[in-house]
Design a protein around this motif. Sequence first.
Motif, PDB file in Angstrom:
ATOM      1  N   ALA A 124       1.048  -1.281   0.056  1.00 59.03           N
ATOM      2  CA  ALA A 124       0.107  -0.194   0.074  1.00 59.03           C
ATOM      3  C   ALA A 124       0.793   1.324  -0.065  1.00 59.03           C
ATOM      4  O   ALA A 124       0.401   2.030  -1.200  1.00 59.03           O
ATOM      5  CB  ALA A 124      -0.786   0.143   1.431  1.00 59.03           C
ATOM      6  N   GLY A 128      -3.394  -0.208  -3.103  1.00 58.56           N
ATOM      7  CA  GLY A 128      -3.123  -1.122  -4.211  1.00 58.56           C
ATOM      8  C   GLY A 128      -4.278  -2.330  -4.126  1.00 58.56           C
ATOM      9  O   GLY A 128      -3.980  -3.475  -4.433  1.00 58.56           O
ATOM     10  N   LEU A 129      -5.453  -1.674  -4.415  1.00 60.30           N
ATOM     11  CA  LEU A 129      -6.803  -2.490  -4.485  1.00 60.30           C
ATOM     12  C   LEU A 129      -6.786  -2.539  -6.488  1.00 60.30           C
ATOM     13  O   LEU A 129      -6.757  -1.749  -6.989  1.00 60.30           O
ATOM     14  CB  LEU A 129      -8.114  -1.737  -4.224  1.00 60.30           C
ATOM     15  CG  LEU A 129      -7.565  -1.909  -2.600  1.00 60.30           C
ATOM     16  CD1 LEU A 129      -8.414  -0.644  -1.452  1.00 60.30           C
ATOM     17  CD2 LEU A 129      -7.411  -3.117  -1.605  1.00 60.30           C
ATOM     18  N   ALA A 177       4.302  -6.522  -5.210  1.00 58.12           N
ATOM     19  CA  ALA A 177       2.584  -6.376  -5.220  1.00 58.12           C
ATOM     20  C   ALA A 177       2.158  -6.499  -6.506  1.00 58.12           C
ATOM     21  O   ALA A 177       1.683  -7.290  -7.121  1.00 58.12           O
ATOM     22  CB  ALA A 177       2.607  -5.593  -3.926  1.00 58.12           C
ATOM     23  N   ILE A 222       0.793  -0.855 -14.976  1.00 64.17           N
ATOM     24  CA  ILE A 222       0.976   0.875 -13.846  1.00 64.17           C
ATOM     25  C   ILE A 222       2.672   0.412 -13.366  1.00 64.17           C
ATOM     26  O   ILE A 222       3.247   1.074 -13.530  1.00 64.17           O
ATOM     27  CB  ILE A 222       0.528  -0.040 -12.393  1.00 64.17           C
ATOM     28  CG1 ILE A 222      -1.194   0.440 -12.614  1.00 64.17           C
ATOM     29  CG2 ILE A 222       1.137   0.939 -11.318  1.00 64.17           C
ATOM     30  CD1 ILE A 222      -1.383   0.329 -11.842  1.00 64.17           C
ATOM     31  N   LEU A 272       4.903   5.080  -3.782  1.00 62.83           N
ATOM     32  CA  LEU A 272       4.819   6.173  -5.219  1.00 62.83           C
ATOM     33  C   LEU A 272       3.732   6.717  -4.662  1.00 62.83           C
ATOM     34  O   LEU A 272       3.142   8.139  -4.763  1.00 62.83           O
ATOM     35  CB  LEU A 272       5.763   6.019  -6.036  1.00 62.83           C
ATOM     36  CG  LEU A 272       6.936   5.625  -5.879  1.00 62.83           C
ATOM     37  CD1 LEU A 272       7.343   5.455  -7.813  1.00 62.83           C
ATOM     38  CD2 LEU A 272       8.125   6.649  -5.860  1.00 62.83           C
TER      39      LEU A 272
HETATM   40  N1  TRP Z   1      -0.225   1.666  -3.505  1.00 62.23           N
HETATM   41  C1  TRP Z   1       1.182   1.914  -4.201  1.00 62.23           C
HETATM   42  C2  TRP Z   1       1.392   3.087  -4.275  1.00 62.23           C
HETATM   43  O1  TRP Z   1       0.797   3.755  -3.215  1.00 62.23           O
HETATM   44  C3  TRP Z   1       1.322   0.877  -5.703  1.00 62.23           C
HETATM   45  C4  TRP Z   1       0.379  -0.663  -5.771  1.00 62.23           C
HETATM   46  C5  TRP Z   1       0.722  -1.772  -5.050  1.00 62.23           C
HETATM   47  C6  TRP Z   1      -0.944  -0.330  -6.471  1.00 62.23           C
HETATM   48  N2  TRP Z   1      -0.061  -2.309  -5.340  1.00 62.23           N
HETATM   49  C7  TRP Z   1      -0.765  -2.123  -5.990  1.00 62.23           C
HETATM   50  C8  TRP Z   1      -1.255   0.293  -7.504  1.00 62.23           C
HETATM   51  C9  TRP Z   1      -1.813  -2.167  -7.003  1.00 62.23           C
HETATM   52  C10 TRP Z   1      -2.508  -0.588  -7.824  1.00 62.23           C
HETATM   53  C11 TRP Z   1      -3.180  -1.597  -7.159  1.00 62.23           C
HETATM   54  O2  TRP Z   1       2.497   3.258  -4.322  1.00 62.23           O
END
Ligand code: TRP
Length: 450
Positions: free
Chosen positions: A25, A235-236, A329, A107, A28
């Motif tokens: 989560a 991160g969803l 992740a 992403i 960046l």
């Molecule tokens: N949450 C991470 C961030 O804020 C990036 C990330 C990890 C992410 N897993 C994810 C974004 C799944 C979208 C979906 O940098």
Amino acid sequence: MTDQRLLHGQWSSRLAFILAASGSAIGLGNIWKFPYLLGENGGGAFVLVYLACVVGIGLPIMMAETMLGRRGRQSPINTMAALAEEAGVHRAWRYVGWLGVAAGFLILSYYSVIAGWSMAYIFKMGGGFLNNVTPQMAQQTFQDIKAAPDVQLVWHTAFMAATVLIVSKGVSQGLERVARLMMPGLFLMLLALDIYAAGTSGFSQGMSFLFKPEFSKLTGESLLVAMGQAFFSLGLGMGSIMVYGSYLPDHVSIGRSSIFVATADTLVALMAGVAIFPVVFSNQLAPGMGPGLIFESLPLAFGHMPGGSLFGTLFFILVFFAAITSAIALIEPAVAWLSENRSLSRVRASIYAGFACWFLGLGTLISFSHGASVTWFGKTLFELVDFITADLMLPAGGILIAVFAGWIVKKQESAQELELGSYFCYWRILIRYVAPLSVFIIFAHAMGLL
Ligand code: TRP
């Protein structure tokens, strides 16, 4: 089932899962993206909408996604296929898994380029190039990096290589260790920056920008961006937390862990905002300048505080770690699927997936310099990929996950998995009605239909 567990490994404890999930989560998204998005979208009102999205949409979906992962115990694609079969619904549900793998690739392709910028800043800070820097010099330093595709290529390649190296080692070994050190370090560093920011002349202006909502500044698109950012930051919607859930031992409470992770994630984003905006206003920078915001503003803070080059170096090292635990992740669903279905070793699966992201990332890389004039719907390639993933694919994946968890998984089963006690009925209402409807309404509103 046992085979999959052996293949994947399992978290060694509740703490290990929480660390890994917070590692995913916090990245960046919190330190780089949240500040510049809120700067572009007018401040306080955006923050409020963002917080509402985290609580009303993000948190229940985080629990749902983790739960589906633990029930399926495989990569998101196979988990969705298996759960759909078990529930007797259409096999097409497995495309939720595919949507996620595609979103993760896209992403990560740009994530790696931005992480590369922060790696470059480790050396700028460490080499003392930003001591006593003026706002003009700070701007120039960033523009120089942005204009140099060759320099970015080196860092982009280094970042993807580091990601592949860690991912190929498997979930618990490489990952747990990194996350355990990084998270407290990042927190302390942000705290130090917040304290510094509190003493700057722009502090009160920065705080009212952040926390005083002016709803007239909210457009349909900024609602969509705030919601997309909630998905991105937690991160969803693409299987990241689903695949982490698949490594989760049965006795861990999903409800409590999710609340912890979402709180930590939100806290870090807000702390980054508090660190950055006072510096922005003290130096007459533009809050809406876009993706360069932290790179042009934070060196000004570090450049003028005692011990600044040491702190600045440390800070960007921590940003790098935060980015890499998120990158892992993002790529894990694809790697898990490749090793399950294509019987590739983890090492090979990581290399193939990493190469694909690296290659896609070249497009983003060029879009900051030579390709900056190539636009579709007024967006550069970077902006387009970001919009399609964060603002469309993640919320769409999120709705599907919410519908599956709320309407298809049996009530009793989800109650058992989540262990929310008497709060379970609130989760049910949020996941069945509030989350899907809000995403739908925000989509419709952004398209001008509402
Ligand atoms: N949450 C991470 C961030 O804020 C990036 C990330 C990890 C992410 N897993 C994810 C974004 C799944 C979208 C979906 O940098």
